[in-house]
Design a protein around this motif. Structure first.
Motif, PDB file in Angstrom:
ATOM      1  N   ILE A 145       0.844  -1.196   0.000  1.00 46.50           N
ATOM      2  CA  ILE A 145       0.000   0.000   0.000  1.00 46.50           C
ATOM      3  C   ILE A 145       0.880   1.246   0.000  1.00 46.50           C
ATOM      4  N   GLY A 146       0.675   2.083  -0.989  1.00 42.31           N
ATOM      5  CA  GLY A 146       1.345   3.380  -1.031  1.00 42.31           C
ATOM      6  C   GLY A 146       0.317   4.490  -0.898  1.00 42.31           C
ATOM      7  N   PHE A 147       0.738   5.617  -0.333  1.00 46.74           N
ATOM      8  CA  PHE A 147      -0.133   6.791  -0.228  1.00 46.74           C
ATOM      9  C   PHE A 147       0.673   8.005  -0.652  1.00 46.74           C
ATOM     10  N   PHE A 148       0.056   8.871  -1.472  1.00 51.17           N
ATOM     11  CA  PHE A 148       0.733  10.124  -1.839  1.00 51.17           C
ATOM     12  C   PHE A 148      -0.168  11.297  -1.509  1.00 51.17           C
ATOM     13  N   ASN A 149       0.386  12.272  -0.762  1.00 49.14           N
ATOM     14  CA  ASN A 149      -0.348  13.469  -0.366  1.00 49.14           C
ATOM     15  C   ASN A 149       0.029  14.604  -1.320  1.00 49.14           C
ATOM     16  N   HIS A 150      -0.921  15.030  -2.132  1.00 46.74           N
ATOM     17  CA  HIS A 150      -0.622  16.023  -3.170  1.00 46.74           C
ATOM     18  C   HIS A 150      -0.568  17.446  -2.625  1.00 46.74           C
ATOM     19  N   ILE A 151      -1.057  17.665  -1.419  1.00 48.67           N
ATOM     20  CA  ILE A 151      -1.051  19.003  -0.821  1.00 48.67           C
ATOM     21  C   ILE A 151      -0.051  19.030   0.330  1.00 48.67           C
ATOM     22  N   PRO A 152       0.236  20.188   0.907  1.00 53.65           N
ATOM     23  CA  PRO A 152       1.193  20.225   2.025  1.00 53.65           C
ATOM     24  C   PRO A 152       0.700  19.410   3.218  1.00 53.65           C
ATOM     25  N   PHE A 153       1.640  18.994   4.066  1.00 49.41           N
ATOM     26  CA  PHE A 153       1.288  18.439   5.375  1.00 49.41           C
ATOM     27  C   PHE A 153       1.775  19.445   6.412  1.00 49.41           C
TER      28      PHE A 153
ATOM     29  N   ARG B 282       7.286  17.752  -0.570  1.00 50.19           N
ATOM     30  CA  ARG B 282       8.527  18.410  -0.120  1.00 50.19           C
ATOM     31  C   ARG B 282       9.099  17.666   1.078  1.00 50.19           C
ATOM     32  N   PRO B 283      10.426  17.716   1.258  1.00 50.25           N
ATOM     33  CA  PRO B 283      11.020  17.102   2.455  1.00 50.25           C
ATOM     34  C   PRO B 283      10.426  17.651   3.751  1.00 50.25           C
ATOM     35  N   GLY B 284      10.080  18.952   3.763  1.00 51.91           N
ATOM     36  CA  GLY B 284       9.491  19.539   4.961  1.00 51.91           C
ATOM     37  C   GLY B 284       8.151  18.922   5.312  1.00 51.91           C
ATOM     38  N   ASP B 285       7.371  18.527   4.296  1.00 49.22           N
ATOM     39  CA  ASP B 285       6.088  17.878   4.553  1.00 49.22           C
ATOM     40  C   ASP B 285       6.297  16.510   5.194  1.00 49.22           C
ATOM     41  N   ALA B 286       7.271  15.745   4.669  1.00 49.85           N
ATOM     42  CA  ALA B 286       7.579  14.441   5.262  1.00 49.85           C
ATOM     43  C   ALA B 286       8.048  14.606   6.707  1.00 49.85           C
ATOM     44  N   SER B 287       8.871  15.628   6.959  1.00 45.78           N
ATOM     45  CA  SER B 287       9.343  15.889   8.325  1.00 45.78           C
ATOM     46  C   SER B 287       8.189  16.267   9.240  1.00 45.78           C
TER      47      SER B 287
ATOM     48  N   ALA C 207       8.366   7.473   5.183  1.00 47.54           N
ATOM     49  CA  ALA C 207       7.821   8.765   4.759  1.00 47.54           C
ATOM     50  C   ALA C 207       8.906   9.520   4.006  1.00 47.54           C
ATOM     51  N   GLN C 208       8.611   9.950   2.789  1.00 51.65           N
ATOM     52  CA  GLN C 208       9.649  10.544   1.946  1.00 51.65           C
ATOM     53  C   GLN C 208       9.033  11.482   0.924  1.00 51.65           C
ATOM     54  N   ALA C 209       9.826  12.446   0.472  1.00 50.72           N
ATOM     55  CA  ALA C 209       9.377  13.400  -0.548  1.00 50.72           C
ATOM     56  C   ALA C 209       9.560  12.814  -1.941  1.00 50.72           C
ATOM     57  N   PHE C 210       8.527  12.966  -2.766  1.00 52.67           N
ATOM     58  CA  PHE C 210       8.563  12.608  -4.185  1.00 52.67           C
ATOM     59  C   PHE C 210       7.892  13.751  -4.943  1.00 52.67           C
ATOM     60  N   PRO C 211       8.614  14.805  -5.304  1.00 54.77           N
ATOM     61  CA  PRO C 211       7.978  15.965  -5.950  1.00 54.77           C
ATOM     62  C   PRO C 211       7.353  15.601  -7.291  1.00 54.77           C
ATOM     63  N   ILE C 212       6.072  15.906  -7.420  1.00 47.01           N
ATOM     64  CA  ILE C 212       5.330  15.555  -8.632  1.00 47.01           C
ATOM     65  C   ILE C 212       5.685  16.518  -9.761  1.00 47.01           C
ATOM     66  N   SER C 213       5.409  16.114 -10.985  1.00 47.62           N
ATOM     67  CA  SER C 213       5.720  16.974 -12.128  1.00 47.62           C
ATOM     68  C   SER C 213       4.622  16.853 -13.177  1.00 47.62           C
ATOM     69  N   ILE C 214       4.926  17.238 -14.383  1.00 44.26           N
ATOM     70  CA  ILE C 214       3.987  17.253 -15.501  1.00 44.26           C
ATOM     71  C   ILE C 214       4.527  16.369 -16.618  1.00 44.26           C
ATOM     72  N   ASP C 215       3.713  16.169 -17.651  1.00 46.27           N
ATOM     73  CA  ASP C 215       4.178  15.489 -18.853  1.00 46.27           C
ATOM     74  C   ASP C 215       4.955  16.521 -19.670  1.00 46.27           C
ATOM     75  N   SER C 216       6.199  16.723 -19.274  1.00 49.81           N
ATOM     76  CA  SER C 216       7.003  17.841 -19.785  1.00 49.81           C
ATOM     77  C   SER C 216       7.197  17.783 -21.296  1.00 49.81           C
TER      78      SER C 216
END
Length: 477
Positions: A159-167, A196-201, A235-244
């Motif tokens: 099970i993975g969870f990704f939070n798209h907004i700040p924590f 962001r790393p700050g959100d994971a922290s 808990a770790q940061a994975f910054p999302i991006s776009i279809d560049s």
């Protein structure tokens, strides 16, 4: 609970397709244009994936169906559940709380009860869909309880969870009456991802403060029960991006290039075209942006018609009172600025309260001399990355709030504190007067980052880490 047949299941508030009820009662659908769908569709089509989500319409019941190689599993929500779970707890409680309490969150027990009930329904649908030992990826703040419920129903799956907004910092998060339940919900996952790393922290600090669990570095140890061994949650940061690449290609097409020139002509061929593109949301700093621009006109540093601001503010959550108030305030401010500084046939601010297709957005990005991203708090802000991806000509300048996730990656943007109106004004003028060589150097650096770290790489990075986790039931076999 019996296992399903799909090796990879995505759980999100919305489905990857937009469903429409025809006049004869039949249903039709078309694929949603979002980046998340773009990133995950190839994985789901290759591995036989299912997507659990809400159709976006109240009371719409429909059996699961296949759409472009994705097994779509609709979750039905009543009008009352939409009011309480979605508009209420998700967007009246969690959204403002997680965005630094820019507006006060509301805490209502009936909203929370609806949130619990709906999360359980999503989890049950995922549990029925996923194959033995499969993978479930849960998305965003509307579904923070799904991981723990799913863990009880299907301990054999990853099970993975990704939070798209700040924590938020624990000092803010602790205001939530159901703070421990939310933390426990997220800890049902094997991997919890943030922008962001700050959100994971912040999340790890909340775990330390609100539980007695052992936290070492990015990992939380969940004690085993009976024959099940201890389980590690990362808990770790994975910054999302776009279809560049796709956006870069779109912005290079002759039609878009021609449209960009036409836009400038339609605006009266201004010397300076500033652009803001946002959902109409109080987190985006639209009022701060308008205040800074209005003061630049008042100071005489900018003049109409030589300079103009185009503000695209797409409709958002229009049934929520705070958003209705924001729209009124923005429209009054735009009217005042245009009344004070506009000239005959030339508005100071061109304000559009509707959405545009990707081709028109690419043309606007290409036409703009300065892109203004003034968010007060933002998980990422993909508009900033879209602007950079569109500028293969290395033109334009990006003024970017330091309170966006994008600021961590786009260090060559001209960064601002949007609360500092004087500083924001100075930075806008710096962007306007910046030497062309410096502008190209900054844009080249930002494009390198955006083009290399696209949405597909984001998904691959997250799923790669998730693949290394081992569900507790599998360990006990």
């Amino acid at each position: 609970m019996p296992a399903g047949e799909y090796e990879f299941v995505v759980v999100a508030n919305r489905l990857p397709v937009d469903m429409t009820v025809e006049d004869d009662g039949s249903l039709s659908w078309e694929r949603s244009p979002g980046g998340l769908v773009t990133a995950l569709a190839p994985i789901m089509q290759k591995n036989g994936g299912a997507w659990v989500g809400w159709s976006g319409k109240a009371g719409l019941e429909h059996d699961p169906f296949d759409a472009e190689g994705i097994h779509v599993t609709p979750v039905t929500l009543s009008a009352q559940e939409i009011a309480d779970y979605y508009e209420g707890f998700s967007n009246g409680t969690l959204w403002p709380l997680y965005h630094d309490v820019i507006v006060p969150p509301e805490f209502h027990r009936n909203w929370w009860n609806a949130y619990v009930a709906v999360n359980r329904r999503f989890a049950a649908a995922a549990a029925e869909a996923v194959a033995p030992g499969g993978t479930v990826w849960v998305h965003d703040y509307q579904l923070q309880l799904v991981p723990s419920v799913l863990r009880l129903l299907r301990p054999d799956v990853k099970i993975g969870f990704f939070n798209h907004i700040p924590f938020p910092p624990v000092e803010i998060f602790a205001q939530l009456p159901w703070r421990r339940q939310v933390v426990d919900g997220l800890l049902g996952a094997d991997l919890v991802g943030f922008q962001r790393p700050g959100d994971a922290s912040n999340f790890l600090r909340a775990v330390r403060r609100l539980t007695d669990l052992q936290v070492r570095g990015p990992q939380v140890t969940m004690p085993g029960h009976w024959s099940r061994p201890d389980r590690q949650v990362r808990a770790q940061a994975f910054p999302i991006s776009i279809d560049s690449a796709a956006f870069d290609e779109l912005a290079r097409t002759p039609d878009v290039i021609a449209r960009a020139k036409q836009i400038r002509k339609e605006l009266g061929s201004p010397e300076i075209l500033l652009l803001g593109v946002d959902r109409l949301d109080y987190t985006k700093g639209i009022r701060h942006r308008l205040k800074a621009f209005g003061e630049l006109l008042e100071d005489g540093q900018l003049r109409v018609p030589e300079a103009t601001l185009v503000q695209v503010a797409s409709p958002s959550r229009e049934r929520v009172e705070q958003y209705q108030l924001l729209r009124d305030e923005v429209e009054v401010t735009v009217g005042r600025i245009n009344g004070d500084f506009g000239t005959l046939g030339r508005a100071a601010v061109h304000y559009m309260h509707h959405s545009y297709p990707a081709t028109e957005m690419a043309a606007l990005y290409l036409a703009a001399d300065v892109m203004l991203v003034t968010s007060l708090r933002d998980g990422m802000n993909l508009v900033a990355k879209e602007y950079v991806a569109a500028r293969s000509d290395l033109g334009g300048a990006l003024v970017l709030s330091e309170f966006t996730g994008a600021a961590d990656e786009l260090g060559q943007a001209l960064q601002i504190n949007p609360h500092d109106i004087a500083g924001t004004k100075a930075t806008i003028m710096r962007a306007i007067t910046m030497d062309a060589r410096e502008g190209r150097r900054r844009m080249r650096s930002m494009r390198r980052r955006v083009m290399q770290h696209d949405v597909q790489r984001w998904a691959d990075d997250f799923l790669g880490y998730l693949a290394m986790s081992v569900p507790s039931e599998r360990e006990s076999v």
